[in-house]
Scaffold this motif. Structure first.
Motif, PDB file in Angstrom:
ATOM      1  N   ASN A  16      -6.583  49.586  82.746  1.00  0.00           N
ATOM      2  CA  ASN A  16      -5.239  49.012  82.816  1.00  0.00           C
ATOM      3  C   ASN A  16      -4.765  48.535  81.445  1.00  0.00           C
ATOM      4  O   ASN A  16      -3.613  48.760  81.054  1.00  0.00           O
ATOM      5  N   LEU A  17      -5.676  47.889  80.717  1.00  0.00           N
ATOM      6  CA  LEU A  17      -5.308  47.363  79.401  1.00  0.00           C
ATOM      7  C   LEU A  17      -4.935  48.492  78.448  1.00  0.00           C
ATOM      8  O   LEU A  17      -3.926  48.414  77.722  1.00  0.00           O
ATOM      9  N   LEU A  18      -5.743  49.554  78.440  1.00  0.00           N
ATOM     10  CA  LEU A  18      -5.449  50.690  77.565  1.00  0.00           C
ATOM     11  C   LEU A  18      -4.133  51.358  77.968  1.00  0.00           C
ATOM     12  O   LEU A  18      -3.324  51.730  77.116  1.00  0.00           O
ATOM     13  N   GLY A  19      -3.933  51.510  79.271  1.00  0.00           N
ATOM     14  CA  GLY A  19      -2.714  52.163  79.738  1.00  0.00           C
ATOM     15  C   GLY A  19      -1.461  51.371  79.440  1.00  0.00           C
ATOM     16  O   GLY A  19      -0.414  51.934  79.100  1.00  0.00           O
ATOM     17  N   LEU A  20      -1.543  50.051  79.546  1.00  0.00           N
ATOM     18  CA  LEU A  20      -0.372  49.210  79.285  1.00  0.00           C
ATOM     19  C   LEU A  20      -0.089  49.085  77.792  1.00  0.00           C
ATOM     20  O   LEU A  20       1.046  48.835  77.383  1.00  0.00           O
ATOM     21  N   ALA A  21      -1.140  49.247  76.954  1.00  0.00           N
ATOM     22  CA  ALA A  21      -0.957  49.064  75.515  1.00  0.00           C
ATOM     23  C   ALA A  21      -0.570  50.353  74.795  1.00  0.00           C
ATOM     24  O   ALA A  21       0.118  50.313  73.767  1.00  0.00           O
ATOM     25  N   PHE A  43       4.218  58.322  73.447  1.00  0.00           N
ATOM     26  CA  PHE A  43       4.158  59.436  72.498  1.00  0.00           C
ATOM     27  C   PHE A  43       2.741  59.606  71.950  1.00  0.00           C
ATOM     28  O   PHE A  43       2.289  60.725  71.702  1.00  0.00           O
ATOM     29  N   TRP A  44       2.006  58.474  71.769  1.00  0.00           N
ATOM     30  CA  TRP A  44       0.629  58.542  71.281  1.00  0.00           C
ATOM     31  C   TRP A  44      -0.264  59.207  72.331  1.00  0.00           C
ATOM     32  O   TRP A  44      -1.098  60.063  72.014  1.00  0.00           O
ATOM     33  N   THR A  45      -0.086  58.817  73.596  1.00  0.00           N
ATOM     34  CA  THR A  45      -0.866  59.422  74.668  1.00  0.00           C
ATOM     35  C   THR A  45      -0.610  60.924  74.757  1.00  0.00           C
ATOM     36  O   THR A  45      -1.533  61.732  74.908  1.00  0.00           O
ATOM     37  N   GLY A  46       0.663  61.305  74.645  1.00  0.00           N
ATOM     38  CA  GLY A  46       0.999  62.722  74.700  1.00  0.00           C
ATOM     39  C   GLY A  46       0.379  63.506  73.558  1.00  0.00           C
ATOM     40  O   GLY A  46      -0.178  64.595  73.756  1.00  0.00           O
ATOM     41  N   LEU A  47       0.449  62.945  72.343  1.00  0.00           N
ATOM     42  CA  LEU A  47      -0.144  63.627  71.187  1.00  0.00           C
ATOM     43  C   LEU A  47      -1.658  63.740  71.322  1.00  0.00           C
ATOM     44  O   LEU A  47      -2.247  64.787  71.011  1.00  0.00           O
ATOM     45  N   MET A  48      -2.321  62.667  71.779  1.00  0.00           N
ATOM     46  CA  MET A  48      -3.768  62.697  71.936  1.00  0.00           C
ATOM     47  C   MET A  48      -4.195  63.724  72.982  1.00  0.00           C
ATOM     48  O   MET A  48      -5.186  64.442  72.805  1.00  0.00           O
ATOM     49  N   GLN A  89       1.714  54.886  83.750  1.00  0.00           N
ATOM     50  CA  GLN A  89       2.306  54.219  84.910  1.00  0.00           C
ATOM     51  C   GLN A  89       1.246  53.871  85.955  1.00  0.00           C
ATOM     52  O   GLN A  89       1.377  52.898  86.694  1.00  0.00           O
ATOM     53  N   ALA A  90       0.162  54.660  86.025  1.00  0.00           N
ATOM     54  CA  ALA A  90      -0.931  54.339  86.944  1.00  0.00           C
ATOM     55  C   ALA A  90      -1.578  53.017  86.561  1.00  0.00           C
ATOM     56  O   ALA A  90      -1.986  52.240  87.436  1.00  0.00           O
ATOM     57  N   ALA A  91      -1.685  52.758  85.270  1.00  0.00           N
ATOM     58  CA  ALA A  91      -2.247  51.485  84.814  1.00  0.00           C
ATOM     59  C   ALA A  91      -1.354  50.316  85.253  1.00  0.00           C
ATOM     60  O   ALA A  91      -1.849  49.278  85.707  1.00  0.00           O
TER      61      ALA A  91
END
Length: 314
Positions: A136-141, A145-150, A192-194
């Motif tokens: 949850n912490l990682l997802g909220l932080a 765009f960073w998630t998409g690039l990774m 959004q799941a987080a």
């Protein structure tokens, strides 16, 4: 029920009218002269005046708004200044793409986030809760765009695969369509799941600490019966409310992922219209976004009475 629906529709109509004025004024508040940008290097005052008159920009703002909203109410959102295409069909096509991303993202976030939140709440303070809290912490932080690039780098490096560059509709090829939408949906859905998980966890923990729950547990009622018979029912209304908020947030997040993955949705259409100062396209797309958000809120309100008959809408 009928009276409530009539009042909600009337309030929505007033809100849409106010929103249309805000959209119209915000679009014209964008810095820069659209006529000068369209003429480029040509600095002919006569040509500029002619183009301004052709576009209707020589009229007072309130007259421009009156003409636009009158045409919009009759279903005509105008013609794009840059592409020459009718705005209505262009916005509708882009909206279908964005709607597909939004609904699939909402489904993914619900399927992943709700069970995680329930498990985390039931096992509060123990290792399953700690692991889910890290997620949850990682997802909220993490920004979208960073998630998409990774995700894009990860699948390219480890799987040697990259999504198609050309969008294909689901009616043409469902597999190609899901291939190009998979990473954008994962980018938005995991974040959004987080948020879902954290929200459900808080509600489950609060419900488990209620007096009636402690009494039932003291009488020997199993946690499974207690959860499905009482707790789940109590958290369903706030969960539906949160679902509506998540869907509106997803509509905001698609602006980034559609641009990042070159998907011809409403977000990419908005960015393109802003870059070219295409007022008719920008106004039409923003109006559709506002109306969609209002429709989501109205549907959520109406669902209350279906989920819980005790809620009196009148």
């Amino acid at each position: 029920m009928g009276g409530y629906l009539a009042r909600r529709l009337a309030a929505s109509a007033v809100t849409a009218f106010v929103a249309s004025i805000a959209v119209f004024l915000i679009v014209r508040a964008v810095p820069g002269d659209v006529v000068a940008q369209m003429l480029g290097q040509v600095s002919d005052p006569q040509a500029a005046a002619s183009l301004r008159g052709f576009l209707g920009l020589d009229q007072p703002v309130w007259i421009q708004y009156g003409r636009w909203i009158s045409a919009a109410l009759s279903g005509d959102l105008g013609i794009s200044w840059t592409g020459g295409r009718a705005v209505g069909p262009a916005v509708f096509d882009a909206f279908l793409v964005t709607l597909e991303i939004g609904l699939l993202t909402l489904a993914l976030a619900t399927i992943v986030g709700v069970p995680l939140g329930i498990i985390s709440g039931i096992y509060e303070g123990r290792w399953p809760d700690n692991l889910i809290q890290i997620f949850n912490l990682l997802g909220l932080a993490a920004p979208v765009f960073w998630t998409g690039l990774m995700l894009l780098v990860a699948v390219s490096s480890f799987a040697g695969w990259s999504p198609p560059l050309i969008y294909t509709s689901p009616t043409e090829s469902l597999w190609e369509n899901l291939s190009i939408l998979m990473l954008p949906i994962l980018s938005l859905g995991l974040l959004q799941a987080a948020a879902y998980s954290q929200f459900v966890r808080q509600n489950v923990v609060t419900s488990l600490n209620q007096d009636y729950v402690r009494t039932a547990r003291a009488k020997g009622v199993t946690i499974r019966i207690l959860f499905f018979k009482h707790i789940l029912k109590n958290i369903l209304i706030p969960l539906i409310t949160f679902m509506g908020l998540v869907l509106v947030q997803i509509l905001g997040g698609v602006v980034i992922v559609e641009t990042l993955f070159s998907i011809p949705g409403l977000g990419r259409l908005l960015i393109s219209a802003i870059e070219t100062r295409d007022y008719p396209m920008l106004q039409g797309a923003l109006l559709v976004v506002v109306v969609t958000a209002m429709a989501v809120n109205l549907i959520i309100d109406l669902l209350y009475s279906v989920i819980d008959p005790r809620v009196r809408l009148s």
